[in-house]
Motif scaffolding. Structure first.
Motif, PDB file in Angstrom:
ATOM      1  N   UNK A   1       0.845  -1.197   0.000  1.00 55.67           N
ATOM      2  CA  UNK A   1       0.000   0.000   0.000  1.00 55.67           C
ATOM      3  C   UNK A   1       0.880   1.247   0.000  1.00 55.67           C
ATOM      4  N   UNK A   2       0.385   2.360  -0.512  1.00 58.79           N
ATOM      5  CA  UNK A   2       1.164   3.603  -0.457  1.00 58.79           C
ATOM      6  C   UNK A   2       1.517   3.953   0.992  1.00 58.79           C
ATOM      7  N   UNK A   3       2.690   4.500   1.193  1.00 65.80           N
ATOM      8  CA  UNK A   3       3.163   4.797   2.541  1.00 65.80           C
ATOM      9  C   UNK A   3       2.229   5.753   3.273  1.00 65.80           C
ATOM     10  N   UNK A   4       1.628   6.671   2.540  1.00 64.79           N
ATOM     11  CA  UNK A   4       0.764   7.663   3.181  1.00 64.79           C
ATOM     12  C   UNK A   4      -0.567   7.082   3.645  1.00 64.79           C
ATOM     13  N   UNK A   5      -0.852   5.827   3.272  1.00 61.47           N
ATOM     14  CA  UNK A   5      -2.104   5.206   3.707  1.00 61.47           C
ATOM     15  C   UNK A   5      -1.964   4.510   5.061  1.00 61.47           C
ATOM     16  N   UNK A   6      -0.738   4.152   5.433  1.00 59.89           N
ATOM     17  CA  UNK A   6      -0.504   3.425   6.687  1.00 59.89           C
ATOM     18  C   UNK A   6      -0.145   4.432   7.773  1.00 59.89           C
ATOM     19  N   UNK A   7      -1.160   5.122   8.276  1.00 56.53           N
ATOM     20  CA  UNK A   7      -0.937   6.217   9.230  1.00 56.53           C
ATOM     21  C   UNK A   7      -1.498   5.949  10.616  1.00 56.53           C
ATOM     22  N   UNK A   8      -2.068   4.762  10.829  1.00 61.34           N
ATOM     23  CA  UNK A   8      -2.667   4.473  12.128  1.00 61.34           C
ATOM     24  C   UNK A   8      -4.082   4.984  12.259  1.00 61.34           C
ATOM     25  N   UNK A   9      -4.670   5.401  11.166  1.00 62.26           N
ATOM     26  CA  UNK A   9      -6.063   5.851  11.169  1.00 62.26           C
ATOM     27  C   UNK A   9      -6.885   4.975  10.225  1.00 62.26           C
ATOM     28  N   UNK A  10      -8.194   4.900  10.391  1.00 61.79           N
ATOM     29  CA  UNK A  10      -9.030   4.126   9.473  1.00 61.79           C
ATOM     30  C   UNK A  10      -8.914   4.676   8.045  1.00 61.79           C
ATOM     31  N   UNK A  11      -8.959   3.761   7.068  1.00 55.88           N
ATOM     32  CA  UNK A  11      -8.863   4.168   5.674  1.00 55.88           C
ATOM     33  C   UNK A  11      -9.862   3.345   4.852  1.00 55.88           C
ATOM     34  N   UNK A  12     -10.616   3.973   3.950  1.00 55.63           N
ATOM     35  CA  UNK A  12     -11.537   3.223   3.105  1.00 55.63           C
ATOM     36  C   UNK A  12     -10.769   2.466   2.027  1.00 55.63           C
ATOM     37  N   UNK A  13     -11.201   1.250   1.774  1.00 53.41           N
ATOM     38  CA  UNK A  13     -10.533   0.404   0.774  1.00 53.41           C
ATOM     39  C   UNK A  13     -11.575  -0.129  -0.196  1.00 53.41           C
ATOM     40  N   UNK A  14     -11.330   0.084  -1.479  1.00 57.29           N
ATOM     41  CA  UNK A  14     -12.177  -0.467  -2.531  1.00 57.29           C
ATOM     42  C   UNK A  14     -11.565  -1.794  -2.980  1.00 57.29           C
ATOM     43  N   UNK A  15     -12.285  -2.892  -2.796  1.00 52.93           N
ATOM     44  CA  UNK A  15     -11.797  -4.217  -3.182  1.00 52.93           C
ATOM     45  C   UNK A  15     -12.300  -4.562  -4.585  1.00 52.93           C
TER      46      UNK A  15
END
Length: 219
Positions: free
Chosen positions: A180-194
């Motif tokens: 995943x992009x580094x900016x997505x792994x921030x310790x906060x919830x993130x929406x993911x389109x599967x």
């Protein structure tokens, strides 16, 4: 004079007798040596014949030798166990990695892997026709069809098109490790389109070095 001649004659006779005995002894020794050589040749032929008989033929060797296995020791076409696969982008495994809770109803889910910047993407379906994810996820790459744009901040996972074939009717999990992009792994919830399957809300890890909870699609 007579006695002297007699003695000389006797000495000569003894000398000749000794020479004859020596010649006879040499002849006997030579005969025995030739006999021994002949027996050795016969014995050697017998040993060689015995060795040749006891050694397996090439055909027998092929029949008794074990078949070579693969370098990994796994059968061709079989995925490794997800619990033993390497946690690197693109790795695939059968089942669930340690720490993930499965689902018997949903077709797909996603969770953070223990390593920073990596996701576990899990798909449930046929074991003979598993669905894999592409090794990289991006922001907004779902396209207009999926309704995902980069500015929406939605992380998109794309699935590899399935091969056509006869699939078993079982329902088992398959896991793909996705970067995943580094900016997505921030310790906060993130929406993911599967892919085109749907969208989930991915929760962060509870602790560093552990996988996060699985966000399963609604069945």
């Amino acid at each position: 004079m007579k006695i002297e001649r007699t003695n000389r004659s006797g000495t000569a006779a003894r000398t000749l007798a000794r020479a004859g005995a020596s010649a006879l002894g040499i002849g006997v020794v030579a005969a025995l040596a030739l006999t021994g050589c002949a027996q050795s040749d016969v014995g050697g032929s017998e040993v060689a014949g015995s060795t040749s008989t006891s050694s397996p033929s090439a055909e027998e060797s092929d029949m008794t030798s074990p078949s070579p296995s693969g370098s990994d020791g796994a059968e061709d076409g079989k995925l490794p166990d997800a619990a033993e696969m390497e946690i690197v982008a693109g790795a695939k495994g059968r089942g669930l990695p340690p720490g993930l809770e499965g689902s018997t109803e949903s077709t797909a889910g996603v969770a953070w892997a223990p390593e920073p910047g990596l996701l576990y993407v899990v798909t449930n379906g046929s074991s003979s026709c598993p669905t894999f994810a592409e090794p990289e996820a991006t922001f907004g790459s779902g396209g207009k069809e999926a309704g995902v744009a980069a500015e929406d901040g939605v992380l998109t996972v794309t699935f590899v098109p399935a091969d056509n074939g006869i699939c078993t009717m079982d329902f088992v999990p398959t896991t793909t490790v996705v970067e995943a992009p580094a900016e997505s792994d921030t310790g906060r919830p993130v929406p993911v389109q599967l892919g085109d399957k749907g969208k989930v809300e991915l929760e962060p890890r509870d602790a560093d070095g552990e996988p996060g909870p699985v966000a399963w699609l609604d069945s």
